[in-house]
Design a protein around this motif. Structure first.
Motif, PDB file in Angstrom:
ATOM      1  N   THR A 137      36.934  44.535  40.166  1.00 44.97           N
ATOM      2  CA  THR A 137      35.563  43.786  38.944  1.00 44.97           C
ATOM      3  C   THR A 137      36.097  42.016  39.328  1.00 44.97           C
ATOM      4  O   THR A 137      34.685  41.494  39.637  1.00 44.97           O
ATOM      5  CB  THR A 137      35.780  43.513  37.441  1.00 44.97           C
ATOM      6  OG1 THR A 137      37.608  43.646  37.094  1.00 44.97           O
ATOM      7  CG2 THR A 137      35.437  44.487  36.623  1.00 44.97           C
ATOM      8  N   LEU A 138      37.461  41.694  40.017  1.00 43.77           N
ATOM      9  CA  LEU A 138      37.217  40.942  40.159  1.00 43.77           C
ATOM     10  C   LEU A 138      36.564  39.954  41.764  1.00 43.77           C
ATOM     11  O   LEU A 138      36.111  38.728  41.545  1.00 43.77           O
ATOM     12  CB  LEU A 138      39.539  40.425  41.135  1.00 43.77           C
ATOM     13  CG  LEU A 138      40.142  39.495  39.706  1.00 43.77           C
ATOM     14  CD1 LEU A 138      41.972  40.063  39.931  1.00 43.77           C
ATOM     15  CD2 LEU A 138      40.248  38.354  38.754  1.00 43.77           C
ATOM     16  N   PHE A 139      36.779  41.158  42.307  1.00 46.22           N
ATOM     17  CA  PHE A 139      36.543  40.927  43.859  1.00 46.22           C
ATOM     18  C   PHE A 139      34.338  41.435  43.998  1.00 46.22           C
ATOM     19  O   PHE A 139      34.167  41.663  45.078  1.00 46.22           O
ATOM     20  CB  PHE A 139      37.267  41.549  44.876  1.00 46.22           C
ATOM     21  CG  PHE A 139      38.507  40.832  44.952  1.00 46.22           C
ATOM     22  CD1 PHE A 139      38.393  39.803  45.390  1.00 46.22           C
ATOM     23  CD2 PHE A 139      39.247  41.238  45.197  1.00 46.22           C
ATOM     24  CE1 PHE A 139      39.554  38.853  45.316  1.00 46.22           C
ATOM     25  CE2 PHE A 139      40.383  41.064  44.691  1.00 46.22           C
ATOM     26  CZ  PHE A 139      40.300  39.427  45.159  1.00 46.22           C
TER      27      PHE A 139
ATOM     28  N   ARG B 244      33.023  30.604  44.790  1.00 48.75           N
ATOM     29  CA  ARG B 244      32.531  31.087  43.366  1.00 48.75           C
ATOM     30  C   ARG B 244      33.107  30.274  42.576  1.00 48.75           C
ATOM     31  O   ARG B 244      32.966  29.670  41.596  1.00 48.75           O
ATOM     32  CB  ARG B 244      32.996  32.600  42.520  1.00 48.75           C
ATOM     33  CG  ARG B 244      31.821  33.219  41.793  1.00 48.75           C
ATOM     34  CD  ARG B 244      31.296  34.342  41.529  1.00 48.75           C
ATOM     35  NE  ARG B 244      32.487  34.998  41.634  1.00 48.75           N
ATOM     36  CZ  ARG B 244      32.758  36.567  42.731  1.00 48.75           C
ATOM     37  NH1 ARG B 244      31.550  36.395  42.156  1.00 48.75           N
ATOM     38  NH2 ARG B 244      33.790  36.954  42.071  1.00 48.75           N
TER      39      ARG B 244
ATOM     40  N   SER C  39      34.594  35.259  38.080  1.00 44.21           N
ATOM     41  CA  SER C  39      34.826  36.474  38.279  1.00 44.21           C
ATOM     42  C   SER C  39      33.893  37.260  37.567  1.00 44.21           C
ATOM     43  O   SER C  39      33.803  36.789  35.937  1.00 44.21           O
ATOM     44  CB  SER C  39      35.667  37.241  39.310  1.00 44.21           C
ATOM     45  OG  SER C  39      36.119  37.394  37.885  1.00 44.21           O
ATOM     46  N   LYS C  40      33.226  38.900  37.915  1.00 44.84           N
ATOM     47  CA  LYS C  40      32.996  40.220  37.168  1.00 44.84           C
ATOM     48  C   LYS C  40      34.454  39.937  35.746  1.00 44.84           C
ATOM     49  O   LYS C  40      33.608  40.408  34.765  1.00 44.84           O
ATOM     50  CB  LYS C  40      32.407  41.346  37.443  1.00 44.84           C
ATOM     51  CG  LYS C  40      32.186  42.346  36.843  1.00 44.84           C
ATOM     52  CD  LYS C  40      31.563  43.548  37.521  1.00 44.84           C
ATOM     53  CE  LYS C  40      30.932  44.901  36.377  1.00 44.84           C
ATOM     54  NZ  LYS C  40      30.553  45.671  37.032  1.00 44.84           N
ATOM     55  N   PHE C  41      35.746  39.651  36.904  1.00 39.04           N
ATOM     56  CA  PHE C  41      36.759  39.742  35.860  1.00 39.04           C
ATOM     57  C   PHE C  41      36.482  39.416  34.744  1.00 39.04           C
ATOM     58  O   PHE C  41      36.829  39.468  33.560  1.00 39.04           O
ATOM     59  CB  PHE C  41      38.213  40.245  36.333  1.00 39.04           C
ATOM     60  CG  PHE C  41      39.137  40.341  35.711  1.00 39.04           C
ATOM     61  CD1 PHE C  41      39.147  41.582  35.382  1.00 39.04           C
ATOM     62  CD2 PHE C  41      39.844  39.135  35.078  1.00 39.04           C
ATOM     63  CE1 PHE C  41      40.754  42.037  34.931  1.00 39.04           C
ATOM     64  CE2 PHE C  41      40.848  39.182  35.013  1.00 39.04           C
ATOM     65  CZ  PHE C  41      41.551  40.298  33.990  1.00 39.04           C
TER      66      PHE C  41
ATOM     67  N   PHE D 115      41.538  44.778  40.160  1.00 34.73           N
ATOM     68  CA  PHE D 115      40.822  44.326  41.385  1.00 34.73           C
ATOM     69  C   PHE D 115      38.825  44.493  42.000  1.00 34.73           C
ATOM     70  O   PHE D 115      38.559  43.478  42.468  1.00 34.73           O
ATOM     71  CB  PHE D 115      41.380  44.567  42.185  1.00 34.73           C
ATOM     72  CG  PHE D 115      43.192  44.099  41.769  1.00 34.73           C
ATOM     73  CD1 PHE D 115      43.832  42.775  42.209  1.00 34.73           C
ATOM     74  CD2 PHE D 115      44.044  44.807  41.536  1.00 34.73           C
ATOM     75  CE1 PHE D 115      44.264  41.917  41.423  1.00 34.73           C
ATOM     76  CE2 PHE D 115      45.488  44.501  40.701  1.00 34.73           C
ATOM     77  CZ  PHE D 115      45.475  42.649  41.158  1.00 34.73           C
TER      78      PHE D 115
END
Lengths: 252, 388
Positions: A121-123, B8, B231-233, A119
Motif C-alpha cells: 500500500t505504501l508503494f 508524491r 500514499s494509499k497506506f 509495503f
C-alpha cells in the motif's frame, strides 16, 4: 449419493452454531445454508441473533460450538476479520460506515481488492485497470457525479450506497448486508432493491432487514430467526403465514 | 517505485516548509559563525542551541502527529522514545570522555567509578563507536515500540486505555532509569560531554553543525511523513483513525498498519532525542517524565494535528513561548500553558494550521459559489452541474 443430496452445494454452511454472552444465549443451535448465487433475506424480532450471526460469519465473534464453513472447506471459526474479508466475504454494517474524511473515489480505491500489506500500500500506484473498475462501480452505485466529494457530505442513502460500492470493489463471493434501507426514503428504498438484485446476479447476498415491503420487493427466499435459531424458511408468503412467525414476530 | 513514493510527498506546502527549514539550517549557523558579535544580525551560540532544541522538539511532535493525527493512536509516552534515543547518543558521548573524566578511568564513565564498578556493563559495549550508537538511536526506540505495539495492537487495546498504558510505560522507564544500578547514571543521568567525533561539543562550529543537522533531519522526516501519509497506506491510516472496523472488514490487518506507523514514529522520536542531547549537554531520567510526553501532545494540538506542518509550528511556538515566559514571568508559565491548551481545545480544535486551512477552503468554496452564480446568469444548464 443420498448423503450428497441431503447436503447441497453450499457457499455458506452453518450447523448447530451456539454462542452465549454472560449467560444470555444469543444463538441457539442455528443452522442454515446459503447456496452459490443466492439472494437470501433474513428477518426476525430484535434480539433474534441476526447481528450476532453476522459477527460469527465475519470472524468478529467466536461461537461456543457449531460449524461454520465457507465454500464447504474453509472453517470460518478459525479465521479473523481480515482473513475472512480476503476469502471473499464482505459486510455492510447497519449504520453506514464509510471513511468520512476521504473522497468517494478514495473510499472505493481503498476497498479495491488489491494487495493489502503495509509495503504494497505504501508503494501503490493507481493503474488504468483500477481506474476503470472504480469508474464502473461509481456508475453502479449512482455516485459518478459526486466522486470528488468528501464522503461526509453525502446523504444518508448515498452513504449506504457508497458502502455497498466499497463491498463491490472488494469483489466478495458473499455479501452480508445489515438493514440496508433503514432510514432511507421510499424512492431510495426502491432503488436499493434494484441495486441489490443487480449485485446478486454475480454473487450471493444475505440481507438482514425489518422492512417487510422491501423484502417483498426483493422477492427471494426468507429465513425467519427468533431466539437464536431458525423459526421458518421459505417464500415470503409461506413464512408470513406461519403461525409461529406471526406469534413471534409479525403479530407483535 | 521509490521515486514516485517520494515525489508524491512533494506537495506545495511541504516543499515551502522544507525550503524554510533548510534556509534556517543555512542562515542561522552562518550568522553565528560569520558575523561579528557586534553585528545586529549576529545570533549568539546559546540562542542557536536553544533553536536547535526547538527543532528537535518539532521532530518529536511530527513523530507524534504521524501516530496521533493520522492513525488515531494518542500516545502519551512518546517522550520515552525521545529519551531512549537521547540515552543512546549520551552513552556514545560518555565513552568519548575517556580518561578526561574526574576519576581519570580510561574506560569507565565517572558514575561507574563512583559506584565502585570494576568493569563496563555488557550493554555499554559498542557505544564507543559512533555508527553503533547511531544504529541504537533507531533500534532501541524501534524495538520498544515494536514489542509494546505487538502486544497492545494484537489485543486490540484502543483509545484511552492505550493512552494510559503508554503513559505507564514512560513512567515505568523513568523509575527504572532513576535507579543507580540500572547503569545509566541514575538521578544525574549522563553529562559532562567533551567531544563528538573528535570535535568539542562546546565549540561554536560543532554547535552550528548540530543545529544544521537537526534542521536537515526535520526536513527529511517531514518529507518521509508526507510520503507515507499521501500514499494509499496513508489513506488506510486515516481510515483506521475514523472507522477502524471498516478497515478490518475490508481485509486489512489493522494491527500491522498500526505497528508499522508506531515503530516509524518511535524511530523519528529517537532521532530527535539523539540530536537533542549533544545540544543541551545532558540526558537524565527527567526526560521520561509523563508531563513531558503530555507537553508534546499540547504542541501537536496547538499546531494542528493531522497536518504534519502544524506540529512543527506548534512545537516551535509553544517552546518559544516557554523560553520567554520562564525568563520574564517564571511563576506564570504553567498557567499560560494550561490556558493555551484550554483555549485551543475550545476555540481551535483543529489547531493553528487546521483553522487556517479550513478558512482558506471556506473562502475557496465561497468564491466558487460566486463564480457558479455568475455563470448561472449566462447559461442555466451549468448551474445544475455546479450545484451537483
Amino acid at each position: 449419493m443420498e448423503i450428497k443430496d441431503s447436503k447441497p452445494k453450499s457457499l455458506l454452511y452453518l450447523d448447530g452454531v451456539s454462542v452465549s454472552f454472560d449467560g444470555f444465549r444469543a444463538l441457539n443451535s442455528l443452522s442454515f445454508v446459503v447456496e452459490p448465487g443466492e439472494l437470501r433475506a433474513i428477518i426476525g424480532p430484535n434480539g433474534a441473533g441476526k447481528t450476532t450471526m453476522m459477527d460469527i460469519i465475519t470472524g468478529k465473534t467466536r461461537p461456543d460450538s457449531g460449524t461454520v464453513l465457507f465454500e464447504e472447506k474453509v472453517d470460518l471459526t478459525k479465521r479473523d476479520e481480515a482473513d475472512i474479508a480476503q476469502l471473499g466475504i464482505g459486510r455492510k454494517f447497519q449504520k453506514p460506515t464509510v471513511f468520512e474524511s476521504h473522497t468517494v473515489w478514495d473510499n472505493l480505491e481503498l476497498a479495491l481488492n488489491r494487495k493489502r500489506g503495509v509495503f504494497s500500500t505504501l508503494f501503490y500506484r493507481l493503474s488504468g485497470e483500477d481506474r476503470d473498475r472504480i469508474e464502473e462501480i461509481l456508475g453502479t452505485i449512482r455516485l459518478t457525479h459526486r466522486r470528488d466529494e468528501l464522503a461526509a457530505n453525502l446523504s444518508h442513502g448515498q452513504k449506504q450506497w457508497l458502502e455497498i460500492g466499497m463491498l463491490l470493489a472488494q469483489e466478495p463471493k458473499l455479501l452480508l448486508v445489515d438493514e440496508p434501507v433503514a432510514g432511507m426514503t421510499d424512492a431510495e428504498t426502491a432503488e436499493t432493491a434494484i441495486l441489490l438484485r443487480e449485485i446478486a446476479k454475480s454473487r450471493s447476498v444475505v440481507v438482514v432487514e425489518h422492512d417487510m415491503g422491501f423484502i417483498r420487493d426483493l422477492g427471494v427466499k426468507v429465513t425467519c430467526l427468533a431466539e437464536g435459531s431458525v423459526l421458518a424458511e421459505g417464500s415470503i408468503d409461506f413464512v408470513s403465514n406461519d403461525p409461529k412467525v406471526i406469534e413471534n414476530y409479525l403479530g407483535r | 517505485m521509490i521515486s514516485s513514493f517520494i515525489l508524491r510527498a512533494l506537495e506545495g506546502r511541504i516543499v515551502v516548509t522544507v525550503c524554510i527549514i533548510l534556509a534556517v539550517a543555512l542562515l542561522v549557523p552562518a550568522s553565528n559563525l560569520l558575523l561579528s558579535p557586534d553585528n545586529a544580525l549576529h545570533i549568539p551560540t546559546y540562542v542557536m542551541s536553544l533553536m536547535g532544541k526547538y527543532l528537535c522538539y518539532a521532530l518529536l511532535a511530527l513523530a507524534l502527529d504521524l501516530v496521533w493525527g493520522y492513525c488515531g493512536i494518542l500516545s502519551l509516552g512518546h517522550g520515552a522514545f525521545f529519551a531512549l534515543g537521547g540515552y543512546a547518543m549520551g552513552m556514545y558521548l560518555m565513552r568519548q570522555i575517556g580518561s578526561r573524566g574526574v576519576y581519570g578511568d580510561p574506560v569507565l564513565p565517572d558514575f561507574m567509578v563512583f559506584l565502585n564498578w570494576k568493569q563496563l556493563p555488557w550493554f555499554w559495549h559498542g557505544f564507543d563507536m559512533f555508527w553503533f550508537a547511531c544504529a541504537m538511536v533507531l533500534v532501541v526506540p524501534g524495538l520498544l515500540a515494536f514489542v509494546f505495539g505487538w502486544f497492545a495492537f494484537r489485543s486490540r487495546v484502543n483509545g484511552v486505555y492505550l493512552s494510559i498504558i503508554t503513559q505507564a510505560m514512560t513512567y515505568a522507564l523513568m523509575l527504572a532509569f532513576f535507579r543507580n544500578d540500572m547503569g545509566f547514571g541514575g538521578n544525574n543521568g549522563l553529562t559532562d560531554y567533551k567531544d563528538i567525533l573528535g570535535f568539542s561539543v562546546q565549540a561554536d562550529g560543532t554547535r552550528a553543525v548540530l543545529f544544521s543537522l537537526s534542521a536537515i533531519m526535520l526536513s527529511l522526516c517531514l518529507v518521509l511523513a508526507s510520503a507515507i501519509t499521501r500514499s494509499k497506506f496513508g489513506k488506510v491510516l486515516v481510515g483506521v483513525r475514523d472507522a477502524e472496523s471498516r478497515v478490518r472488514f475490508l481485509g486489512f490487518r489493522v494491527e500491522n498498519i498500526k505497528l508499522f506507523t508506531f515503530v516509524t514514529s518511535a524511530m523519528m522520536a529517537g532521532i530527535a532525542g539523539a540530536l537533542f542531547v549533544p545540544q543541551v549537554g545532558i540526558i537524565n531520567p527527567g526526560e521520561f517524565a509523563p508531563a513531558n510526553s503530555i507537553e508534546v501532545v499540547v504542541w501537536t494540538a496547538v499546531g494542528g494535528r493531522g497536518t504534519l506542518i502544524g506540529p512543527i509550528i506548534g512545537a516551535v511556538l509553544v517552546n518559544g513561548g516557554k523560553s520567554f515566559f520562564t525568563g520574564a514571568f517564571p511563576e506564570f508559565w504553567l498557567y499560560a500553558l494550561g490556558a493555551l491548551f484550554i483555549f485551543v481545545t475550545l476555540f481551535m480544535p483543529k489547531g493553528i494550521v487546521g483553522t487556517v486551512q479550513a478558512a482558506l477552503a471556506n473562502r475557496k468554496a465561497v468564491k466558487a459559489a460566486a463564480r457558479a452564480q455568475a455563470q448561472n446568469n449566462d447559461t442555466p444548464s451549468t448551474q445544475i452541474q455546479a450545484a451537483e
